[in-house]
Every structure is written in structure tokens, then in C-alpha cells.
Design an enzyme around this catalytic site. Sequence first.
Site, PDB file in Angstrom:
ATOM      1  N   ASP A 151     -20.539 -25.400 -16.967  1.00 20.38           N
ATOM      2  CA  ASP A 151     -20.722 -25.461 -15.526  1.00 20.38           C
ATOM      3  C   ASP A 151     -19.363 -25.279 -14.867  1.00 20.38           C
ATOM      4  O   ASP A 151     -18.386 -25.940 -15.256  1.00 20.38           O
ATOM      5  CB  ASP A 151     -21.323 -26.821 -15.139  1.00 20.38           C
ATOM      6  N   ASN A 183     -17.048 -21.953  -2.886  1.00 21.72           N
ATOM      7  CA  ASN A 183     -17.815 -21.238  -1.857  1.00 21.72           C
ATOM      8  C   ASN A 183     -17.406 -21.669  -0.453  1.00 21.72           C
ATOM      9  O   ASN A 183     -17.288 -20.832   0.452  1.00 21.72           O
ATOM     10  CB  ASN A 183     -19.310 -21.453  -2.058  1.00 21.72           C
ATOM     11  N   ASP A 240     -19.038 -15.380  -5.808  1.00 24.91           N
ATOM     12  CA  ASP A 240     -19.761 -14.462  -6.696  1.00 24.91           C
ATOM     13  C   ASP A 240     -18.798 -13.717  -7.614  1.00 24.91           C
ATOM     14  O   ASP A 240     -19.084 -13.507  -8.799  1.00 24.91           O
ATOM     15  CB  ASP A 240     -20.592 -13.465  -5.888  1.00 24.91           C
ATOM     16  N   GLU A 271     -24.232 -21.984 -11.025  1.00 23.59           N
ATOM     17  CA  GLU A 271     -22.901 -21.817 -11.597  1.00 23.59           C
ATOM     18  C   GLU A 271     -22.854 -22.299 -13.040  1.00 23.59           C
ATOM     19  O   GLU A 271     -21.805 -22.640 -13.558  1.00 23.59           O
ATOM     20  CB  GLU A 271     -21.847 -22.531 -10.753  1.00 23.59           C
TER      21      GLU A 271
END
Length: 150
Positions: free
Chosen positions: A8, A16, A25, A51
Amino acid sequence: PFVLAIFDVDHFKRVNDEFGHVRGDEILKEVAMLLERTVRDTDVVARYGGEEFVVVMPETDLAGALTLARRIRHKVAEQTEVTVSGGVAEAAAGDDEQTLVARADQALYAAKEEGRNCVFQHDGTEVARIAPQQLIVADADEFAVAQSGD
């Protein structure tokens, strides 16, 4: 034997929020490409949720998988702007896909609770942090040699 590892990206919401979803991304793509370059040809890498990534390592025992998982964690930290936490579990007699994923997930959550940027294992009985003396190898060919014991 085979092993499942779940990785993770740590604090991805913060990525973000601070840099935007486009950069987020791009970072996910960087991590995915790094995973693909790091694992053996026989291993399978897949995105598993926002993620999270999974790596399925066939013909691998827990010790060999921990070597690879630790190497992945180091490479992500060195070659990207993020870190990853990992959870690793070897398939055991009586496991189905749900119990194996649940054990790898328990190990992942232990890594996150420990402070992130580390890897934990679930050996079928308990969850534990990977021992610091475990070998880190430089590439997939060396991993295969370390895995075979040669």
C-alpha cells in the site's frame, strides 16, 4: 508453495491533496512499473484497489518472499517520491483466497500501525515485522538464486 504480498502506498491521500490527482496517478504508474521490473517473470503484479498492489509469488516460500518484499520496499523508497507498507503471507493448507488475503492484509495493517514504510509477515499463526538481518538482493536473477538456496 506460493506467497501473496500486499503493498500500500503510504499516505497516498496526502499525495493527491498536495500534488493533485494527475500527479497521484503518475506516482501509481511509477510504483507499478517498479514492481514489474523488480519481481521475477513468474510473479504476478496487479493493482488491488486505489493505491494497493498485490504480488503473487508462485513456487516461493515465506523466507524468499520476505527477501523480495523488503527489496521492493527499499526500491520504492529510493526511486520514487513515496514509500510503501507491505504485508506478506504464505499459502497454507486449508487456505482459500479469502483467508490468504485476510492474513496478508493483517500483516499490512500491522505495518501501517508500526509507522509505515516497513513490511510485516503473517506466518499462519502470528503477525511479525520482518527481521532486519534478512537479505536484500539487487535484482530478480539474484532473488531466484537466493530463493533456490544456491
